[in-house]
Write a protein that holds these residues in place. Structure first.
Motif, PDB file in Angstrom:
ATOM      1  N   HIS A  62       0.870  -1.180   0.000  1.00  0.00           N
ATOM      2  CA  HIS A  62       0.000   0.000   0.000  1.00  0.00           C
ATOM      3  C   HIS A  62       0.903   1.225   0.000  1.00  0.00           C
ATOM      4  O   HIS A  62       1.741   1.378   0.892  1.00  0.00           O
ATOM      5  N   PRO A  65      -0.436   7.761   0.758  1.00  0.00           N
ATOM      6  CA  PRO A  65      -1.047   8.823  -0.057  1.00  0.00           C
ATOM      7  C   PRO A  65      -0.183  10.090  -0.076  1.00  0.00           C
ATOM      8  O   PRO A  65       0.512  10.389   0.892  1.00  0.00           O
ATOM      9  N   ILE A  70      -8.234  12.199  -1.257  1.00  0.00           N
ATOM     10  CA  ILE A  70      -8.080  11.149  -2.274  1.00  0.00           C
ATOM     11  C   ILE A  70      -9.446  10.718  -2.801  1.00  0.00           C
ATOM     12  O   ILE A  70     -10.472  10.955  -2.162  1.00  0.00           O
ATOM     13  N   TYR A  71      -9.428  10.098  -3.969  1.00  0.00           N
ATOM     14  CA  TYR A  71     -10.670   9.563  -4.528  1.00  0.00           C
ATOM     15  C   TYR A  71     -11.204   8.463  -3.624  1.00  0.00           C
ATOM     16  O   TYR A  71     -10.418   7.754  -2.961  1.00  0.00           O
ATOM     17  N   ARG A  72     -12.510   8.280  -3.653  1.00  0.00           N
ATOM     18  CA  ARG A  72     -13.128   7.262  -2.793  1.00  0.00           C
ATOM     19  C   ARG A  72     -12.650   5.861  -3.158  1.00  0.00           C
ATOM     20  O   ARG A  72     -12.378   5.039  -2.298  1.00  0.00           O
ATOM     21  N   ASP A 106      -5.647   6.283  -4.276  1.00  0.00           N
ATOM     22  CA  ASP A 106      -5.130   5.439  -3.195  1.00  0.00           C
ATOM     23  C   ASP A 106      -4.661   4.145  -3.868  1.00  0.00           C
ATOM     24  O   ASP A 106      -5.479   3.438  -4.468  1.00  0.00           O
ATOM     25  N   TYR A 108      -2.715   0.443  -4.294  1.00  0.00           N
ATOM     26  CA  TYR A 108      -2.217  -0.836  -3.790  1.00  0.00           C
ATOM     27  C   TYR A 108      -1.603  -1.576  -4.976  1.00  0.00           C
ATOM     28  O   TYR A 108      -2.049  -1.403  -6.115  1.00  0.00           O
ATOM     29  N   ASP A 142      -8.601  -2.819   4.349  1.00  0.00           N
ATOM     30  CA  ASP A 142      -7.636  -1.768   4.690  1.00  0.00           C
ATOM     31  C   ASP A 142      -8.166  -0.383   4.350  1.00  0.00           C
ATOM     32  O   ASP A 142      -7.958   0.568   5.085  1.00  0.00           O
ATOM     33  N   SER A 143      -8.857  -0.285   3.193  1.00  0.00           N
ATOM     34  CA  SER A 143      -9.330   1.037   2.758  1.00  0.00           C
ATOM     35  C   SER A 143     -10.695   1.374   3.351  1.00  0.00           C
ATOM     36  O   SER A 143     -11.077   2.537   3.406  1.00  0.00           O
ATOM     37  N   VAL A 145     -13.374   0.560   1.913  1.00  0.00           N
ATOM     38  CA  VAL A 145     -14.245   0.829   0.759  1.00  0.00           C
ATOM     39  C   VAL A 145     -14.492  -0.482   0.012  1.00  0.00           C
ATOM     40  O   VAL A 145     -13.552  -1.257  -0.221  1.00  0.00           O
TER      41      VAL A 145
END
Lengths: 363, 125
Positions: A62, A65, A70-72, A106, A108, A142-143, A145
């Motif tokens: 990861h 940032p 940051i973008y979703r 973001d 990875y 982790d995110s 989302v």
């Protein structure tokens, strides 16, 4: 006539200047040549990152940032299995990953280490039914989302599309592929060299376990046998240009850093993809399930290179033709297989185009 | 007015190298796409593999006679060791996890992340 006589000394002085300039360049080149031999290779892959998961050949990074917001939707990049992921993170200012981070994504990345002897048994099943799903799960956790953009380069793209085709109910929000081959018969030289009448893939894999990196490297080199020598001639000529030399060394280091391939994975690649062309025909079966590209319904962008000597357009084109996505686009950009994603060409062409496509789909 | 040929010897040299590279690559690709090349190169590789297989098998018999482990035996041992190490690391992580959780609640800062609120730039008019 007098004008012609007047030009003669000028011509002589111009030739003398040129000779002097060439001698000076030659001296500078020799000094730089000594520096080249004595200095260490430039550092690569330096963008700050955490290793959030590691299992044998698999590494999930990861990147920290770099933007205030940051973008979703995070991005999960799947690197090609034959090469190191730092081609996407060469050096500050020349790093695709850094560009994405600075643009507010973001990021990875799945990077591969050389498979250990016991990993010779890894198959497509392990990559597409275990490694990628596990990484997707970890990125989501982790995110925080559920959505993500899956992005694959070359064989990383093949693994990504097979993964999505096998998991039609959990589509990524977006799918981005770079130079991803589908019709393996259109990779004519590879198809010819692995002709089933002559190529004893079983003997190779049974003898070596994992397929040695040297063999993979030689395969790539043989596609353009004169290019290495021509590259060295160009390097010699540009030894005075520090930026050129640095860039050359980074690419050189990366192309020499080829990875061995897991034996069973290589056997499947040859038998299923090259001999049977089963991904193209919609007949590839992984873990008892058919990897049908029509199962892919996520918005998809496929970027191909005009002068790709490894994955020619004929091999890559069927991806967009076959997927079931309503929103699908193929972009052909100038450049080759590697310069498409890294270096000055990529900075100018691919990165801004990708950002324009992906930004609006990452909210 | 048309420009004359370049007087820069470097440019001519670059052009020459570029042409040479293109021609050699094209010629080599043409030859390497033949059945003869595929057959010949694979025969050479198969021969090398047969020799390697024969050597490995002969060496394994020899080492077994001397009561010594072969490369395959050592690799198998290495695999078992790696599996045990991986198992131990999983146990260590599982044991450390609750302690880490406690220290975090005691005030160790969790790395903060930027908000996921970014919007794409407005398209140009």
């Amino acid at each position: 006539m007098s004008a012609t006589l007047g030009e003669a000394p000028k011509l002589q002085s111009s030739i003398a200047e040129q000779v002097q300039s060439e001698i000076e360049r030659a001296i500078r080149r020799n000094i730089k040549g000594l520096e080249y031999v004595a200095s260490p290779a430039p550092a690569v892959g330096m963008t700050p990152k955490d290793v959030i998961y590691k299992r044998g050949t698999l590494n999930l990074y990861h990147y920290l940032p770099m933007a205030d917001e940051i973008y979703r939707v995070p991005i999960l990049i799947v690197m090609a299995t034959s090469n190191r992921g730092y081609i996407l993170d060469l050096a500050p200012g020349q790093s695709f990953v850094e560009f994405l981070l600075r643009s507010g994504y973001d990021v990875y990345l799945i990077d591969w280490s050389p498979p250990s002897p016991d990993e010779r048994r890894l198959r497509f099943e392990d990559y597409t039914l275990d490694f990628i799903p596990e990484c997707v799960r970890r990125v989501r956790k982790d995110s925080g989302v559920k959505d993500l953009t899956l992005m694959g380069y070359c064989m990383g793209g093949v693994l990504s599309v097979i993964y999505v085709a096998l998991h039609p109910k959990t589509q990524p929000k977006n799918l981005v592929c770079f130079t991803t081959p589908i019709d393996f018969r259109a990779m004519e030289l590879f198809a010819k060299w692995s002709d089933r009448r002559y190529f004893e893939v079983d003997r190779l894999v049974d003898t070596t376990g994992n397929v040695p990196a040297e063999l993979i490297f030689t395969g790539f080199e043989m596609l353009r046998p004169a290019s290495r020598l021509a590259g060295q001639v160009t390097l010699w000529e540009n030894l005075g240009n520090d930026e050129f030399v640095k860039s050359y060394r980074m690419f050189e280091r990366w192309s020499n850093d080829t990875l061995p391939l897991a034996g069973e994975y290589f056997r499947q690649t040859v038998k299923d993809l090259l001999w049977e062309n089963s991904l193209y025909k919609g007949e590839l079966t992984i873990g008892g399930k058919r990897a049908d590209l029509r199962n892919i319904t996520a918005p998809i962008l496929h970027v191909v290179a005009e002068h790709d000597h490894i994955v020619p357009h004929a091999a890559a084109r069927p991806l967009i033709e076959q997927v079931g996505s309503a929103e699908k686009e193929e972009i052909m950009l100038k450049g080759g297989h590697i310069s498409l994603v890294a270096g000055a060409n990529a900075q100018r062409r691919l990165w801004p185009r990708l950002d324009a496509w992906l930004g609006v789909r990452s909210i | 007015m048309a420009e004359g040929p370049s007087k820069d010897p470097s440019a001519a040299w670059r052009e020459l190298v570029s042409q040479w590279e293109k021609n050699i690559n094209a010629l080599a690709n043409q030859n390497m796409a033949s059945d003869e090349f595929s057959s010949g190169s694979n025969q050479a590789m198969n021969l090398a593999l047969r020799i390697q297989q024969g050597m490995a098998s002969g060496m394994a018999t020899y080492l077994a006679t001397l009561n010594l482990p072969s490369r395959a035996d050592i690799t198998a041992l290495g695999e078992r060791l790696q599996a045990m190490e991986a198992y131990l690391s999983r146990i260590a992580v599982a044991l450390e996890e609750p302690a880490r959780g406690k220290s975090r609640t005691r005030g160790a800062p969790k790395r903060s992340r930027p908000p996921r609120t970014k919007q794409p730039p407005a398209p140009l008019p």
